[in-house]
Design a protein around this motif. Sequence first.
Motif, mmCIF file in Angstrom:
data_model
loop_
_atom_site.group_PDB
_atom_site.id
_atom_site.type_symbol
_atom_site.label_atom_id
_atom_site.label_comp_id
_atom_site.label_asym_id
_atom_site.label_seq_id
_atom_site.Cartn_x
_atom_site.Cartn_y
_atom_site.Cartn_z
ATOM 1 N N VAL A 170 13.142 -0.117 41.641
ATOM 2 C CA VAL A 170 12.525 -0.971 42.665
ATOM 3 C C VAL A 170 13.353 -2.251 42.761
ATOM 4 O O VAL A 170 13.529 -2.958 41.761
ATOM 5 N N VAL A 171 13.887 -2.535 43.962
ATOM 6 C CA VAL A 171 14.764 -3.698 44.138
ATOM 7 C C VAL A 171 14.273 -4.529 45.316
ATOM 8 O O VAL A 171 13.458 -4.084 46.129
ATOM 9 N N ARG A 172 14.781 -5.743 45.382
ATOM 10 C CA ARG A 172 14.505 -6.600 46.528
ATOM 11 C C ARG A 172 15.635 -6.442 47.554
ATOM 12 O O ARG A 172 16.800 -6.485 47.205
ATOM 13 N N ASP A 173 15.235 -6.281 48.810
ATOM 14 C CA ASP A 173 16.227 -6.047 49.855
ATOM 15 C C ASP A 173 15.637 -6.477 51.203
ATOM 16 O O ASP A 173 14.503 -6.980 51.262
ATOM 17 N N THR A 201 11.571 -2.977 47.727
ATOM 18 C CA THR A 201 11.850 -1.764 48.493
ATOM 19 C C THR A 201 12.171 -0.601 47.557
ATOM 20 O O THR A 201 12.650 -0.794 46.432
ATOM 21 N N ILE A 202 11.867 0.600 48.047
ATOM 22 C CA ILE A 202 12.263 1.835 47.381
ATOM 23 C C ILE A 202 12.699 2.824 48.457
ATOM 24 O O ILE A 202 12.329 2.676 49.636
ATOM 25 N N GLU A 261 9.299 -5.392 40.579
ATOM 26 C CA GLU A 261 10.764 -5.310 40.647
ATOM 27 C C GLU A 261 11.320 -4.794 39.321
ATOM 28 O O GLU A 261 10.883 -5.185 38.238
ATOM 29 N N GLY A 262 12.266 -3.878 39.397
ATOM 30 C CA GLY A 262 12.917 -3.338 38.217
ATOM 31 C C GLY A 262 12.291 -2.071 37.670
ATOM 32 O O GLY A 262 12.879 -1.419 36.784
#
Length: 363
Positions: A39-42, A303-304, A350-351
């Motif tokens: 899971v990352v930020r985008d 986002t995923i 996140e992560g």
Amino acid sequence: MKKMIVFVLVVTGIALTGYYIYSKNVEAEANAPRPTVEVVRDTIVDKVLAIGTIEPEHEISVKSKIAGVVKKIYMEEGDYVKAGQALLEVKPDPTPLELTEANQQVSLRELAVGSIKRELDRQKALLDQEMVSASAYDEFWRQYEEASMQLDNAKQRLELLESGRVTIDGREIESIIRAPISGYLLTKSIEVGDPVTPLSSFQEGTVLMRMANMDRLIFKGTVDETDVGKLVEEMPVELKIGALPNALVTGHLDRIWLKSEKQDNSTVFPVEITISPADGVLLRAGYSANANIIIEKRENVLTIPERVIYSRNDSSFVKLPLPDNKEEERAIVTGLSDAINIEVLAGLEEGVEILEKPVKEIQ
């Protein structure tokens, strides 16, 4: 007989060895951990694609009001010209019949003027003797002026047919076609010696050249009918120019047509996009381009990949890895999607690692 027995034993041993290795590989693959994504930020952008070309906002067709043939061309494609600058010269090419008729008209008008002038002189003498009224004399004077004007028109027409130039009331009428606006010459559709049909109230005339001011460019393209309902005017746009893959060109949606068109068995709606000035980017008329009309944009959100989501009863789930190849199903709340990645509003941090879906084997 012994050789045959030995051969069978060897083949059997090879087969058993192969099967053993295959079984071990299958077992290893079954026990191998599934790949995961993080899971990352985008940034998520919901957008609609329009396909079209770059065109000038206003393109002018240059035509002639004089019939003839092209005598000389002063400008070529790509040249920048100022309003009033000479583009080409049209040489009058009258037929023998037209010249004959023009000369006859001059002769006839000269005879008419001479006849009326003699009668006018006679009426002047009678007026001096008070034998005719002033109103009668004025009528002959009006006829004389009208005949003189008709003679001048006939001479000017003859001069224009013969030389292509004439001066009327101090204004020079010439066969040199001049630029109606300041801008670039895009195309020319004639060469020296080509015939020219003049522009008139009953015919369109020959298109000699096309020119445009390249400072104001627009994108003209089409959007699929399934997407047009999402659009409203003034939406921001990012353009991808085929010939300039690294150029950053932006604009805004200016017009959406009310009537659809058929294109390659599809229903599309034309759109028009105003392009913002771009420093260091030289755009040319006719460039093919894709316009991404931005419906909504969210930055720095969790986002995923949308492919890892399971859907059930209008709810969304993902699977998280646990020790010993176990997994946990977790419900999540999703938001904006760009058809590849999707925003996560709740249920994940996140992560966090998420399991990819198992690869389905082709039977």
